[in-house]
Design a protein around this motif. Structure first.
Motif, mmCIF file in Angstrom:
data_model
loop_
_atom_site.group_PDB
_atom_site.id
_atom_site.type_symbol
_atom_site.label_atom_id
_atom_site.label_comp_id
_atom_site.label_asym_id
_atom_site.label_seq_id
_atom_site.Cartn_x
_atom_site.Cartn_y
_atom_site.Cartn_z
ATOM 1 N N LYS A 168 -28.964 -26.251 20.388
ATOM 2 C CA LYS A 168 -28.530 -24.872 20.647
ATOM 3 C C LYS A 168 -27.171 -24.856 21.342
ATOM 4 O O LYS A 168 -26.287 -24.089 20.971
ATOM 5 N N GLU B 230 -23.801 -23.357 19.590
ATOM 6 C CA GLU B 230 -23.136 -22.185 20.177
ATOM 7 C C GLU B 230 -21.685 -22.474 20.515
ATOM 8 O O GLU B 230 -20.797 -21.672 20.240
ATOM 9 N N GLN C 176 -19.585 -22.747 17.364
ATOM 10 C CA GLN C 176 -19.365 -21.426 16.744
ATOM 11 C C GLN C 176 -18.245 -20.652 17.438
ATOM 12 O O GLN C 176 -17.631 -19.781 16.833
ATOM 13 N N GLU C 177 -17.992 -20.986 18.715
ATOM 14 C CA GLU C 177 -16.934 -20.273 19.450
ATOM 15 C C GLU C 177 -15.547 -20.828 19.156
ATOM 16 O O GLU C 177 -14.549 -20.228 19.530
#
Ligand code: PMP
Ligand code: GLU
Length: 393
Positions: free
Chosen positions: A300, A304, A307-308
């Motif tokens: 996770k 995350e 993805q940023e």
């Protein structure tokens, strides 16, 4: 000088990267290892103890080619309990890793010139092993658009009169996607209709997260049982990569042919490792659950953060321990005065300038992606992603 057969084979992209990482480490560099996919945990103690006991009990001779009966019986129980699949010990073989099981299966099934279908992105060794066995790899290309999954129509289109077999890998290395029971039932129906053999690589069975489930192809499509070789092993689930134990189950005739192949090279796999693998399958399973919980947290966090990062596109993977972002948006841009003309170049810059090891997607038949393994500690993941952000800034 070198045979034509070997000239057609490219070296393993994952193992090649691993060798380069080891060189950099030997030179004193602090390399963050998102490259080769192997558990960062030690093998659980109760498994190591059984191996030590086996040494002291002089269980150090050749074993039957297809593996010690105790381990084959444990594998039969594992298939019954975890996959609701009924096999006889004569339908099971233990080999030098899942990797050798796949190789033996191809050697047992493929005639010169037979087509063998692989789903891209594929694990690096599939096409090369197919070629080693004299087959012709036929690639079905998938992309993010179908969630990196092959649909029944795509499979129908790829099957020809020359198709002998296919290799399926769910959960997948490198995409982290896992096929659902329904999807497998539909694909299995197409395979059975055309009598295509399935080599179903289920080595990442234990590593599925939050709602995703692993279903064996043969459980979802029972009509494929007489046409399937189910591959699994202890490397990933029990942090036992170096012990080199994988296993396969399938029709006795094919398993017999695989055993014949194995009997001439390498005889059998290590006796000591087989006793350790028995302890892994029969012993407490909580170490596996603990590792899976940690992988899930890392999965996770890594997804995350990736993805940023502008130019990195990825969905959260459901299984295995890889995130496989598409970086095509960065191709054509520059880092310093170096042009990123492919995802491979980005991976190279990341390693040589920031000492972060990732595997370029080209080796997996996905040249727009790069593979990050999260089988490393949270601190290392944080450090590696910080370095990646700094590099791109
Ligand atoms: N299949 C896949 C998809 C893998 O990622 C690996 C890991 N190297 C293997 C098979 C082989 O595993 P092993 O030979 O260590 O059992
Ligand atoms: N399966 C791992 C990977 O893909 C290990 C390396 C290998 O066996 O090729 O990184």
């Amino acid at each position: 000088m070198i045979s034509e057969r070997m000239q057609r084979i490219t070296p393993s992209a994952t193992l090649k990267l691993n060798a380069r990482v080891q060189e950099l480490v030997a030179e004193g560099h602090d390399v963050v290892k998102f490259g080769v996919g192997e558990p960062d945990y030690p093998t659980p103690d109760h498994i190591k103890e059984k191996a030590i006991e086996a040494i002291h009990a002089n269980k150090t001779t050749y074993t039957p080619t297809n593996g010690i009966p105790e381990l084959r019986e444990a594998i039969v129980r594992k298939f019954a309990e975890d996959n609701q699949l009924d096999y006889d010990p004569s339908q099971v073989i233990v080999s030098v890793g899942a990797k050798q099981c796949i190789y033996n299966a191809l050697m047992a099934l493929v005639n010169e010139g037979d087509e063998v279908i692989v789903f891209a992105p594929y694990w690096v060794s599939y096409p090369e092993q197919i070629k080693l066995a004299g087959g012709v790899p036929v690639v079905i290309q998938t992309t993010e658009e179908t969630d990196f999954k092959v649909t029944p129509d795509m499979l129908e289109d790829a099957i020809s009169p020359k198709t002998r077999a296919l290799i399926l890998n769910s959960p997948s290395n490198p995409t982290g996607r896992a096929y659902t029971r329904e999807e497998l039932a539909e694909l299995g129906a197409v395979m059975a209709k055309h009598e295509v053999w399935a080599i179903t690589d289920e080595i990442y069975e234990s590593l599925v997260y939050e709602g995703a489930e692993h279903v064996s192809l043969v459980t979802a499509a029972p009509e494929m049982k007489s046409l399937s070789i189910v591959i699994n092993g202890v490397s990933k689930a029990y942090a036992m990569t170096g012990w080199r134990i994988g296993y396969a189950a399938g029709p006795a005739e094919v398993i017999g042919a695989m055993s014949k192949c194995q009997g001439h090279a390498p005889s059998s796999t290590t006796s000591i490792s087989q006793w350790a693998a028995l302890a892994a399958l029969e012993g407490p399973q909580d170490p596996v659950e603990e590792m899976v919980q940690q992988y899930n947290l890392r999965r996770k966090y890594m997804t995350e953060r990736l993805q940023e990062i502008p130019g990195f596109e990825c969905d959260a993977p459901e299984g295995a321990f890889y995130v496989f972002p598409n970086v095509s948006a960065l191709v054509g841009t520059k880092i310093g005065d170096r042009e990123i003309d492919s995802a491979d170049v980005l991976a190279e810059i990341l390693l040589e300038e920031s000492y972060v090891a990732v595997v370029p997607g080209s080796g997996f038949g996905a040249p727009e992606n790069i593979r990050f393994s999260y089988s490393t500690s949270m601190e290392e993941i944080e450090k590696g992603l910080d370095r990646l952000e700094d590099l791109l800034r």
